[in-house]
Design a protein around this motif. Structure first.
Motif, PDB file in Angstrom:
ATOM      1  N   THR A   1       0.821  -1.220   0.000  1.00 10.68           N
ATOM      2  CA  THR A   1       0.000   0.000   0.000  1.00 10.68           C
ATOM      3  C   THR A   1       0.854   1.267   0.000  1.00 10.68           C
ATOM      4  O   THR A   1       0.581   2.193  -0.769  1.00 10.68           O
ATOM      5  CB  THR A   1      -0.944   0.036   1.221  1.00 10.68           C
ATOM      6  N   ILE A   2       1.892   1.298   0.839  1.00  3.08           N
ATOM      7  CA  ILE A   2       2.703   2.510   0.957  1.00  3.08           C
ATOM      8  C   ILE A   2       3.447   2.828  -0.337  1.00  3.08           C
ATOM      9  O   ILE A   2       3.339   3.929  -0.891  1.00  3.08           O
ATOM     10  CB  ILE A   2       3.714   2.384   2.127  1.00  3.08           C
ATOM     11  N   MET A   3       4.211   1.857  -0.839  1.00  4.83           N
ATOM     12  CA  MET A   3       5.074   2.133  -1.999  1.00  4.83           C
ATOM     13  C   MET A   3       4.293   2.410  -3.295  1.00  4.83           C
ATOM     14  O   MET A   3       4.650   3.330  -4.043  1.00  4.83           O
ATOM     15  CB  MET A   3       6.076   0.990  -2.189  1.00  4.83           C
TER      16      MET A   3
ATOM     17  N   ILE B   1      15.202   8.472  -4.921  1.00  3.64           N
ATOM     18  CA  ILE B   1      15.669   8.683  -3.540  1.00  3.64           C
ATOM     19  C   ILE B   1      14.501   9.057  -2.636  1.00  3.64           C
ATOM     20  O   ILE B   1      14.359   8.538  -1.526  1.00  3.64           O
ATOM     21  CB  ILE B   1      16.768   9.769  -3.496  1.00  3.64           C
ATOM     22  N   LEU B   2      13.644   9.952  -3.125  1.00  5.77           N
ATOM     23  CA  LEU B   2      12.468  10.367  -2.354  1.00  5.77           C
ATOM     24  C   LEU B   2      11.551   9.176  -2.074  1.00  5.77           C
ATOM     25  O   LEU B   2      11.088   8.982  -0.944  1.00  5.77           O
ATOM     26  CB  LEU B   2      11.712  11.453  -3.130  1.00  5.77           C
ATOM     27  N   HIS B   3      11.311   8.373  -3.095  1.00  6.79           N
ATOM     28  CA  HIS B   3      10.460   7.180  -2.965  1.00  6.79           C
ATOM     29  C   HIS B   3      11.018   6.214  -1.921  1.00  6.79           C
ATOM     30  O   HIS B   3      10.298   5.727  -1.042  1.00  6.79           O
ATOM     31  CB  HIS B   3      10.378   6.496  -4.340  1.00  6.79           C
ATOM     32  N   ASN B   4      12.299   5.961  -2.001  1.00  2.00           N
ATOM     33  CA  ASN B   4      12.976   5.025  -1.109  1.00  2.00           C
ATOM     34  C   ASN B   4      12.963   5.507   0.345  1.00  2.00           C
ATOM     35  O   ASN B   4      12.566   4.773   1.266  1.00  2.00           O
ATOM     36  CB  ASN B   4      14.417   4.835  -1.598  1.00  2.00           C
TER      37      ASN B   4
ATOM     38  N   ASP C   1      10.639  -5.418  15.301  1.00  2.00           N
ATOM     39  CA  ASP C   1       9.654  -5.630  14.241  1.00  2.00           C
ATOM     40  C   ASP C   1       9.461  -4.365  13.405  1.00  2.00           C
ATOM     41  O   ASP C   1       9.306  -4.430  12.186  1.00  2.00           O
ATOM     42  CB  ASP C   1       8.312  -6.067  14.832  1.00  2.00           C
ATOM     43  N   LYS C   2       9.480  -3.203  14.080  1.00  5.53           N
ATOM     44  CA  LYS C   2       9.340  -1.929  13.365  1.00  5.53           C
ATOM     45  C   LYS C   2      10.468  -1.765  12.346  1.00  5.53           C
ATOM     46  O   LYS C   2      10.249  -1.349  11.202  1.00  5.53           O
ATOM     47  CB  LYS C   2       9.391  -0.754  14.347  1.00  5.53           C
ATOM     48  N   LYS C   3      11.684  -2.071  12.770  1.00  8.86           N
ATOM     49  CA  LYS C   3      12.840  -1.931  11.877  1.00  8.86           C
ATOM     50  C   LYS C   3      12.717  -2.874  10.679  1.00  8.86           C
ATOM     51  O   LYS C   3      12.980  -2.475   9.540  1.00  8.86           O
ATOM     52  CB  LYS C   3      14.139  -2.207  12.645  1.00  8.86           C
ATOM     53  N   ALA C   4      12.303  -4.119  10.952  1.00 10.00           N
ATOM     54  CA  ALA C   4      12.148  -5.100   9.869  1.00 10.00           C
ATOM     55  C   ALA C   4      11.083  -4.647   8.868  1.00 10.00           C
ATOM     56  O   ALA C   4      11.292  -4.721   7.645  1.00 10.00           O
ATOM     57  CB  ALA C   4      11.780  -6.469  10.446  1.00 10.00           C
ATOM     58  N   VAL C   5       9.957  -4.160   9.372  1.00 11.75           N
ATOM     59  CA  VAL C   5       8.865  -3.710   8.502  1.00 11.75           C
ATOM     60  C   VAL C   5       9.305  -2.500   7.674  1.00 11.75           C
ATOM     61  O   VAL C   5       9.047  -2.434   6.465  1.00 11.75           O
ATOM     62  CB  VAL C   5       7.607  -3.370   9.338  1.00 11.75           C
ATOM     63  N   ALA C   6       9.972  -1.539   8.315  1.00  8.89           N
ATOM     64  CA  ALA C   6      10.436  -0.347   7.599  1.00  8.89           C
ATOM     65  C   ALA C   6      11.391  -0.720   6.464  1.00  8.89           C
ATOM     66  O   ALA C   6      11.288  -0.186   5.348  1.00  8.89           O
ATOM     67  CB  ALA C   6      11.120   0.609   8.568  1.00  8.89           C
ATOM     68  N   ILE C   7      12.313  -1.627   6.735  1.00  7.99           N
ATOM     69  CA  ILE C   7      13.271  -2.067   5.708  1.00  7.99           C
ATOM     70  C   ILE C   7      12.551  -2.812   4.588  1.00  7.99           C
ATOM     71  O   ILE C   7      12.846  -2.616   3.403  1.00  7.99           O
ATOM     72  CB  ILE C   7      14.381  -2.941   6.343  1.00  7.99           C
ATOM     73  N   GLU C   8      11.583  -3.656   4.949  1.00  3.12           N
ATOM     74  CA  GLU C   8      10.812  -4.390   3.940  1.00  3.12           C
ATOM     75  C   GLU C   8      10.049  -3.439   3.025  1.00  3.12           C
ATOM     76  O   GLU C   8       9.966  -3.652   1.820  1.00  3.12           O
ATOM     77  CB  GLU C   8       9.827  -5.353   4.618  1.00  3.12           C
ATOM     78  N   VAL C   9       9.473  -2.409   3.622  1.00  5.57           N
ATOM     79  CA  VAL C   9       8.693  -1.452   2.831  1.00  5.57           C
ATOM     80  C   VAL C   9       9.604  -0.650   1.909  1.00  5.57           C
ATOM     81  O   VAL C   9       9.300  -0.445   0.722  1.00  5.57           O
ATOM     82  CB  VAL C   9       7.892  -0.500   3.752  1.00  5.57           C
ATOM     83  N   GLY C  10      10.736  -0.193   2.431  1.00  7.62           N
ATOM     84  CA  GLY C  10      11.620   0.680   1.666  1.00  7.62           C
ATOM     85  C   GLY C  10      12.425   0.004   0.579  1.00  7.62           C
ATOM     86  O   GLY C  10      12.802   0.636  -0.412  1.00  7.62           O
ATOM     87  N   MET C  11      12.699  -1.304   0.725  1.00 10.84           N
ATOM     88  CA  MET C  11      13.533  -2.018  -0.247  1.00 10.84           C
ATOM     89  C   MET C  11      12.663  -2.922  -1.113  1.00 10.84           C
ATOM     90  O   MET C  11      11.997  -3.819  -0.602  1.00 10.84           O
ATOM     91  CB  MET C  11      14.611  -2.834   0.472  1.00 10.84           C
ATOM     92  N   GLN C  12      12.666  -2.678  -2.417  1.00 11.36           N
ATOM     93  CA  GLN C  12      11.798  -3.386  -3.349  1.00 11.36           C
ATOM     94  C   GLN C  12      12.570  -4.380  -4.218  1.00 11.36           C
ATOM     95  O   GLN C  12      13.788  -4.266  -4.359  1.00 11.36           O
ATOM     96  CB  GLN C  12      11.090  -2.382  -4.258  1.00 11.36           C
ATOM     97  N   ASN C  13      11.818  -5.312  -4.796  1.00  8.24           N
ATOM     98  CA  ASN C  13      12.398  -6.208  -5.806  1.00  8.24           C
ATOM     99  C   ASN C  13      12.446  -5.430  -7.123  1.00  8.24           C
ATOM    100  O   ASN C  13      11.643  -5.647  -8.026  1.00  8.24           O
ATOM    101  CB  ASN C  13      11.548  -7.472  -5.947  1.00  8.24           C
TER     102      ASN C  13
ATOM    103  N   TYR D   1      10.922   3.955   3.827  1.00  9.52           N
ATOM    104  CA  TYR D   1      11.471   3.615   5.143  1.00  9.52           C
ATOM    105  C   TYR D   1      10.727   4.372   6.257  1.00  9.52           C
ATOM    106  O   TYR D   1      10.316   3.786   7.267  1.00  9.52           O
ATOM    107  CB  TYR D   1      12.950   4.012   5.239  1.00  9.52           C
ATOM    108  N   THR D   2      10.583   5.686   6.051  1.00 13.04           N
ATOM    109  CA  THR D   2      10.044   6.553   7.103  1.00 13.04           C
ATOM    110  C   THR D   2       8.593   6.230   7.422  1.00 13.04           C
ATOM    111  O   THR D   2       8.233   6.019   8.591  1.00 13.04           O
ATOM    112  CB  THR D   2      10.159   8.043   6.671  1.00 13.04           C
ATOM    113  N   ILE D   3       7.754   6.184   6.390  1.00 14.13           N
ATOM    114  CA  ILE D   3       6.325   5.921   6.613  1.00 14.13           C
ATOM    115  C   ILE D   3       6.117   4.492   7.114  1.00 14.13           C
ATOM    116  O   ILE D   3       5.252   4.243   7.962  1.00 14.13           O
ATOM    117  CB  ILE D   3       5.519   6.179   5.324  1.00 14.13           C
TER     118      ILE D   3
END
Length: 304
Positions: A77-79, A228-231, A251-263, A235-237
């Protein structure tokens, strides 16, 4: 020796990305022709992922499903929403807008698991979110692309669906079956997988840069700014919403990294097959950027 080379290749991943981009710019004609091989190269990476997926990775889904569900929902949803809003805000040309949206609609990348480990985040949660979002990708990714990108270009849901199945799902399933049938061979092969993945991703990046050299020179600053803005916003949101949902700090850190880093490799593949080389550029740049921002964020969190 192979294990040492594999570890060295993984640690110096960013170096190989920079080298691949430079080579693609220097020899555009030679590497532009590799564009037709991008889906196969990504298929090799996904095959490796299938060979490393274990049923144990999904235990957390049943033991503690809430953070996994939250992570997967935020991922999808975020990305995509950010990509759409950024494309509108910057009034991006249609092909670049499509490329940014493709990145946003893809599942998490496997490099996010490594970053979660380096950040002292919940690695099991990171692996579970990556695995679940990747398995959902054949349905969710084409649906999101159709929803967010149809106003720029005509998007075929079924052709996108079949592409993701071919490039992602089938190689993962083959890799998983091979792992279960020939465990010893799969374990030995797994040592070389990081090397193979880095080579494949480097060739993908070089082919995209080579095929879009002129467009990159013209719109390079804009694409880098948007990516850069998207990435960073991802992470932030991701972290803020994980905090709102009252997840534990790891868990917060894991979720933030998962959201910010895409395939982003999948985004490049879909753009190459269905759209144009220029639409593949945001995915290639994202691959480069998140492999810089990811380690920086992981290092910052590991010290806290």
């Amino acid at each position: 020796m192979l294990n040492k080379i594999s570890q060295f290749t993984t640690k110096t991943f960013l170096l190989w990305m920079i080298l691949a981009a430079i080579i693609g710019l220097m020899f555009p004609q030679q590497f532009a022709g590799l564009g037709s091989f991008v889906p196969y190269l990504l298929g090799i990476v996904m095959l490796g992922m299938g060979m490393t997926i274990s049923p144990k990775d999904f235990k957390i889904v049943f033991k503690s499903p809430r953070p996994v569900i939250i992570g997967v929902i935020l991922q999808f949803t975020i990305m995509p929403s950010l990509a759409f809003l950024i494309a509108k805000a910057f009034n991006l040309p249609s092909e670049i807008a499509i490329g940014v949206i493709l990145v946003g609609c893809c599942p998490g990348g496997t490099s996010s698991n490594v970053m979660s480990y380096l950040a002292n985040a919940n690695v099991a949660l990171s692996v579970a979110i990556t695995s679940v979002s990747t398995l959902l990708a054949p349905i969710v990714t084409p649906a999101l692309i159709y929803l967010f990108a149809h106003e720029w270009l005509k998007v075929s849901f079924m052709s996108m669906f079949w592409s993701v199945v071919q490039v992602v799902l089938i190689p993962i399933v083959i890799g998983f079956i091979f792992q279960r049938l020939a465990k010893k061979v799969a374990e030995k092969t797994a040592t070389a997988l990081p090397i193979i993945s880095v080579v494949a991703i480097s060739l993908i990046l070089a082919s995209v840069v080579g095929g879009s050299k002129d467009q990159i020179v013209k719109t390079g600053f804009l694409i880098f700014l948007v990516v850069i803005l998207h990435n960073v916003l991802g992470y932030t949101i991701g972290f803020v919403l994980a905090h709102i949902f009252k997840l534990e700090r790891r868990d917060k850190k894991a979720v933030a990294i998962e959201v910010g880093m895409q395939n982003s490799g999948l985004a490049v593949s879909l753009a190459t097959v269905h759209f144009s080389p220029l639409a593949a550029v945001p995915g290639a740049v994202f691959s480069f950027i998140h492999n810089i921002s990811g380690p920086i964020l992981a290092k910052y969190w590991s010290k806290r």
